[in-house]
Write an enzyme that holds these catalytic residues in place. Structure first.
Site, PDB file in Angstrom:
ATOM      1  N   SER A 137       0.861  -1.186   0.000  1.00  0.00           N
ATOM      2  CA  SER A 137       0.000   0.000   0.000  1.00  0.00           C
ATOM      3  C   SER A 137       0.896   1.234   0.000  1.00  0.00           C
ATOM      4  O   SER A 137       2.028   1.171   0.492  1.00  0.00           O
ATOM      5  CB  SER A 137      -0.858   0.015   1.264  1.00  0.00           C
ATOM      6  OG  SER A 137      -1.549   1.236   1.386  1.00  0.00           O
ATOM      7  N   TYR A 150      -1.556  -0.222  10.782  1.00  0.00           N
ATOM      8  CA  TYR A 150      -1.755  -0.742   9.421  1.00  0.00           C
ATOM      9  C   TYR A 150      -0.522  -0.493   8.552  1.00  0.00           C
ATOM     10  O   TYR A 150      -0.056  -1.394   7.847  1.00  0.00           O
ATOM     11  CB  TYR A 150      -2.980  -0.060   8.806  1.00  0.00           C
ATOM     12  CG  TYR A 150      -3.235  -0.417   7.347  1.00  0.00           C
ATOM     13  CD1 TYR A 150      -3.775  -1.658   7.002  1.00  0.00           C
ATOM     14  CD2 TYR A 150      -2.958   0.477   6.320  1.00  0.00           C
ATOM     15  CE1 TYR A 150      -4.022  -1.988   5.674  1.00  0.00           C
ATOM     16  CE2 TYR A 150      -3.207   0.164   4.990  1.00  0.00           C
ATOM     17  CZ  TYR A 150      -3.742  -1.074   4.673  1.00  0.00           C
ATOM     18  OH  TYR A 150      -3.980  -1.402   3.353  1.00  0.00           O
TER      19      TYR A 150
HETATM   20  N1  LIG Z   1      -8.763  -0.140  -0.599  1.00  0.00           N
HETATM   21  C1  LIG Z   1      -7.676   0.589  -0.442  1.00  0.00           C
HETATM   22  O1  LIG Z   1      -7.716   1.828  -0.306  1.00  0.00           O
HETATM   23  C2  LIG Z   1      -6.320  -0.067  -0.453  1.00  0.00           C
HETATM   24  C3  LIG Z   1      -5.203   0.752  -0.642  1.00  0.00           C
HETATM   25  C4  LIG Z   1      -3.939   0.161  -0.626  1.00  0.00           C
HETATM   26  C5  LIG Z   1      -3.811  -1.200  -0.454  1.00  0.00           C
HETATM   27  N2  LIG Z   1      -4.920  -1.959  -0.273  1.00  0.00           N
HETATM   28  C6  LIG Z   1      -4.717  -3.404  -0.080  1.00  0.00           C
HETATM   29  O2  LIG Z   1      -5.367  -4.092  -1.123  1.00  0.00           O
HETATM   30  C7  LIG Z   1      -5.780  -5.385  -0.668  1.00  0.00           C
HETATM   31  C8  LIG Z   1      -7.228  -5.621  -1.018  1.00  0.00           C
HETATM   32  O3  LIG Z   1      -7.988  -4.686  -0.267  1.00  0.00           O
HETATM   33  P1  LIG Z   1      -9.510  -4.322  -0.546  1.00  0.00           P
HETATM   34  O4  LIG Z   1      -9.561  -2.850  -0.509  1.00  0.00           O
HETATM   35  O5  LIG Z   1     -10.021  -5.061  -1.713  1.00  0.00           O
HETATM   36  O6  LIG Z   1     -10.148  -4.871   0.825  1.00  0.00           O
HETATM   37  P2  LIG Z   1     -11.547  -5.547   1.205  1.00  0.00           P
HETATM   38  O7  LIG Z   1     -11.782  -5.257   2.639  1.00  0.00           O
HETATM   39  O8  LIG Z   1     -12.594  -5.163   0.232  1.00  0.00           O
HETATM   40  O9  LIG Z   1     -11.196  -7.111   1.031  1.00  0.00           O
HETATM   41  C9  LIG Z   1     -10.313  -7.764   1.910  1.00  0.00           C
HETATM   42  C10 LIG Z   1     -10.814  -9.182   2.135  1.00  0.00           C
HETATM   43  O10 LIG Z   1      -9.885  -9.864   2.994  1.00  0.00           O
HETATM   44  C11 LIG Z   1     -10.636 -10.756   3.796  1.00  0.00           C
HETATM   45  N3  LIG Z   1      -9.903 -11.183   4.986  1.00  0.00           N
HETATM   46  C12 LIG Z   1      -9.688 -10.478   6.138  1.00  0.00           C
HETATM   47  N4  LIG Z   1      -9.038 -11.239   7.024  1.00  0.00           N
HETATM   48  C13 LIG Z   1      -8.815 -12.443   6.442  1.00  0.00           C
HETATM   49  C14 LIG Z   1      -8.201 -13.652   6.868  1.00  0.00           C
HETATM   50  N5  LIG Z   1      -7.674 -13.762   8.096  1.00  0.00           N
HETATM   51  N6  LIG Z   1      -8.154 -14.701   6.012  1.00  0.00           N
HETATM   52  C15 LIG Z   1      -8.708 -14.601   4.778  1.00  0.00           C
HETATM   53  N7  LIG Z   1      -9.324 -13.488   4.326  1.00  0.00           N
HETATM   54  C16 LIG Z   1      -9.378 -12.429   5.146  1.00  0.00           C
HETATM   55  C17 LIG Z   1     -11.887  -9.947   4.162  1.00  0.00           C
HETATM   56  O11 LIG Z   1     -12.932 -10.770   4.647  1.00  0.00           O
HETATM   57  C18 LIG Z   1     -12.191  -9.259   2.840  1.00  0.00           C
HETATM   58  O12 LIG Z   1     -13.097 -10.013   2.084  1.00  0.00           O
HETATM   59  C19 LIG Z   1      -5.484  -5.397   0.832  1.00  0.00           C
HETATM   60  O13 LIG Z   1      -4.274  -6.074   1.063  1.00  0.00           O
HETATM   61  C20 LIG Z   1      -5.356  -3.937   1.197  1.00  0.00           C
HETATM   62  O14 LIG Z   1      -4.544  -3.737   2.324  1.00  0.00           O
HETATM   63  C21 LIG Z   1      -6.167  -1.429  -0.278  1.00  0.00           C
END
Ligand SMILES: NC(=O)c1ccc[n+]([C@@H]2O[C@H](COP(=O)([O-])OP(=O)(O)OC[C@H]3O[C@@H](n4cnc5c(N)ncnc54)[C@H](O)[C@@H]3O)[C@@H](O)[C@H]2O)c1
Length: 256
Positions: A137, A150
């Protein structure tokens, strides 16, 4: 080279970017396995997509991860591409943030990645091909306040993946570490429900599809670091060359 493999594994496939990647790839005729702790989210991702197969897996459980990866490979064949999406993102000022929550975040966002890596990557290396994608991220590279717990997990993901890449640089496996800025997915609600830094409203909210497109383009060009938009590229350069300026702006915007 474009992605020509058949079998894809996505952690966190029950929501957000993992869900979108699963649906895109299934629509393109790939066999997609998704892992998540949320059974309803998994079922919703798979609805209407016969190519999506789901497993309830908590990636913090090392044995469960190895068992589920074995089942995926028995059912769908060797994994050609892995998206490490699963994560949680509660925010808070470090001194006020529950220690258990911060440790749980590291357990999922970072330790979970260790488990999946050791379950999936040896097969890719042995076959001399595969795509390994980590979701770090901008929060792991560019500090702001209220995101300490985080951001530390995402800094760990970035460093782990960079070293993993170099340790396997001649293996034939392609590695990508994507560093999205704030992207429009349900993950943001976790931050908003806890402590939302004003800094995160400064840039443009990215569309999840843009992140996935940037990953594909980056892998085709042989890039390891993937910064999906102009803001993230500028942020990365500022962190490298003018970290003091970033902190000045953070204090000004947050007001403390
Ligand atoms: N959305 C943003 O702004 C953003 C920005 C930078 C990086 N990211 C990264 O991108 C990736 C995807 O994020 P997103 O925004 O699609 O998030 P999201 O919350 O929509 O999806 C994340 C999923 O991970 C699952 N999860 C949580 N704990 C878990 C576990 N112990 N085992 C298995 N699954 C588990 C959740 O149930 C959820 O379905 C993440 O790694 C996030 O940190 C997101």
């Amino acid at each position: 080279m474009a992605f020509e493999g058949k079998t894809v594994l996505i952690t966190g496939g029950g929501s957000g970017m993992g869900r979108l990647a699963a649906r895109n790839l299934a629509a393109a005729g790939k066999d997609v396995a998704i892992f998540d702790v949320n059974p309803e989210g998994l079922a919703e991702t798979a609805t209407g997509h016969t190519g999506i197969h789901h497993w309830v897996v908590d990636i913090t459980d090392e044995n469960a991860v190895h068992q589920a990866v074995k089942e995926v490979e028995e059912k769908l064949g060797p994994i050609d591409r892995l998206y490490n999406c699963a994560a949680i993102m509660p925010f808070g000022k470090i001194l006020e943030h529950d220690a258990g929550v911060m440790k749980k975040m590291m357990e999922i966002n970072y330790n979970g990645l260790i488990h999946i890596t050791q379950a999936v990557l040896p097969g890719m290396v042995a076959r001399g091909k595969g795509d390994f994608i980590s979701f770090a991220s901008m929060a792991g590279l560019l500090p702001t306040m209220l995101t300490g717990g985080y951001s530390a997990t995402k800094a760990a993901v970035a460093m782990f993946t960079e070293i993993l890449y170099h340790e396997n640089i001649n293996s034939g496996v392609r590695f990508a570490c994507v560093c999205p800025p704030t992207t429009n997915t349900p993950l943001l609600n976790q931050g908003k429900e806890t402590a939302w830094p004003k800094m995160l409203d400064q840039g443009t909210l990215l569309d999840p599809q843009d992140v996935l497109d940037a990953i594909d383009k980056g892998l085709e060009k042989g890039k390891f670091w993937i910064f999906p938009n102009r803001d993230s590229r500028i942020g990365y350069l500022m962190r490298r060359f003018a970290p003091g300026l970033i902190w000045k702006q953070v204090h000004q915007v947050e007001g403390f």
